[in-house]
Write an enzyme that holds these catalytic residues in place. Structure first.
Site, PDB file in Angstrom:
ATOM      1  N   ASP A  93       0.865  -1.171   0.000  1.00 60.68           N
ATOM      2  CA  ASP A  93       0.000   0.000   0.000  1.00 60.68           C
ATOM      3  C   ASP A  93       0.915   1.240   0.000  1.00 60.68           C
ATOM      4  OD1 ASP A  93      -2.276   1.706   0.581  1.00 60.68           O
ATOM      5  OD2 ASP A  93      -1.517   1.785   2.637  1.00 60.68           O
ATOM      6  N   ASP A 137      -0.319   5.188   0.749  1.00 56.55           N
ATOM      7  CA  ASP A 137      -0.635   6.186   1.780  1.00 56.55           C
ATOM      8  C   ASP A 137      -0.630   5.568   3.177  1.00 56.55           C
ATOM      9  OD1 ASP A 137      -0.926   8.032  -0.208  1.00 56.55           O
ATOM     10  OD2 ASP A 137      -3.113   8.024  -0.198  1.00 56.55           O
ATOM     11  N   ASP A 174      -1.770  -0.518   5.991  1.00 54.68           N
ATOM     12  CA  ASP A 174      -2.073   0.097   7.292  1.00 54.68           C
ATOM     13  C   ASP A 174      -3.567   0.200   7.605  1.00 54.68           C
ATOM     14  OD1 ASP A 174      -2.520   2.145   5.306  1.00 54.68           O
ATOM     15  OD2 ASP A 174      -2.579   3.591   6.946  1.00 54.68           O
TER      16      ASP A 174
HETATM   17 MG   LIG Z   1      -3.050   3.208   3.473  1.00 52.63          MG
END
Ligand SMILES: [Mg+2]
Length: 275
Positions: free
Chosen positions: A9, A11, A214
């Site tokens: 991922d 961001d 995240d």
């Molecule tokens: Mg993310």
């Protein structure tokens, strides 16, 4: 021999949640590249954003955009592309979702029943304010092809009801770090598995997949990976990964956490020597 492939991922994972910097992870991704380990972005970001970021970080190869909606390959890829991959300009593309226009048509009547703001309602200035992106980056972020980000302004119950309504049209609602995203019947995990099969054919060896994320929209990808890594976020609690009690949660946040996890995996898998 087992080959490692990393899916990440962006961001809040490879990129810092606030500054969008990947620099703290540079040494680790350069070590991966030097060891012949592909590092594949699997993000809610758009193709325009990813292309620019790949250039900036000196990373090339395929990538997955808009929460698993499409997989892109550079025109000079060495990978054996399956027959359902289309030629698109100077790239190749595998579509796993519907176009954004179809999603906007489904959302139109739902606006009378639920309270939300969608990307199509936002000016570039509003998007800059909500994301902290610079103007040029915000323009690239708004250039979506297969999904629609929402700011949910209604109750949790209403959100569940809205999800049911979208499901009737075969659309999903996933929670990212900043926005909810309405997407087709795709997710980051399915897109990862599809691309892993391409690598499997190319490498002919057993592949060990590593996935780093995240947020809730990374759970499908993390669940499907051989080595899932939850990168700690400064903005929210780590997502739970069903049936993966062994999941590693980094001690540091964002790119520092990414570096910590990837460095130790590369050593453990014998790709780099211990420091
Ligand atoms: Mg993310």
């Amino acid at each position: 021999m087992t080959r490692l492939v990393i899916f990440t991922d962006l961001d809040g994972t490879l990129l810092d949640h606030y500054s969008y910097s990947a620099e703290p992870a540079r040494q680790a991704w350069e070590a991966a590249r030097a060891g012949g380990v592909p590092c594949i972005f699997n993000t809610s970001k758009t193709r325009a954003e990813v292309e620019q970021l790949q250039q900036k970080l000196g990373i090339d190869g395929p990538y997955i955009v808009e929460n698993g909606a499409s997989v892109w390959f550079p025109g000079d890829t060495d990978l054996p592309l399956p027959p359902d991959v289309q030629s698109a300009g100077d790239s190749y593309c595998k579509l796993l979702s519907v176009p954004r226009g179809e999603i906007l048509d489904v959302l139109k009547p739902l606006r009378h029943e639920f309270s939300f703001r969608s990307l199509s309602d936002m000016s570039v200035a509003e998007l800059m304010e909500r994301t902290g992106l610079e103007r040029q980056q915000a323009v690239l972020a708004a250039n979506r092809e297969f999904s629609e980000p929402l700011v949910w302004q209604d109750s949790e119950d209403a959100l569940k009801e809205c999800e049911k309504r979208l499901a009737r049209h075969n659309l999903h609602l996933v929670r990212g770090g900043r926005f909810h995203h309405v997407i087709g019947a795709c997710d980051k995990g399915q897109a990862m598995s599809w691309l892993l099969a391409v690598y499997q054919k190319a490498f002919g060896d057993a592949i060990t997949s590593v996935a780093l994320g995240d947020s809730d929209n990374d759970v499908d990808m993390l669940s499907a990976a051989d080595i899932p890594v939850v990168v700690r976020s400064p903005a929210h609690a780590p997502p739970a990964i069903p049936n993966r009690p062994e999941v590693c949660i980094t001690s540091s946040c964002g790119p520092e956490g990414w570096s910590e996890a990837v460095t130790s995996i590369l050593v453990r898998e014998g790709i780099t020597a211990p420091q």
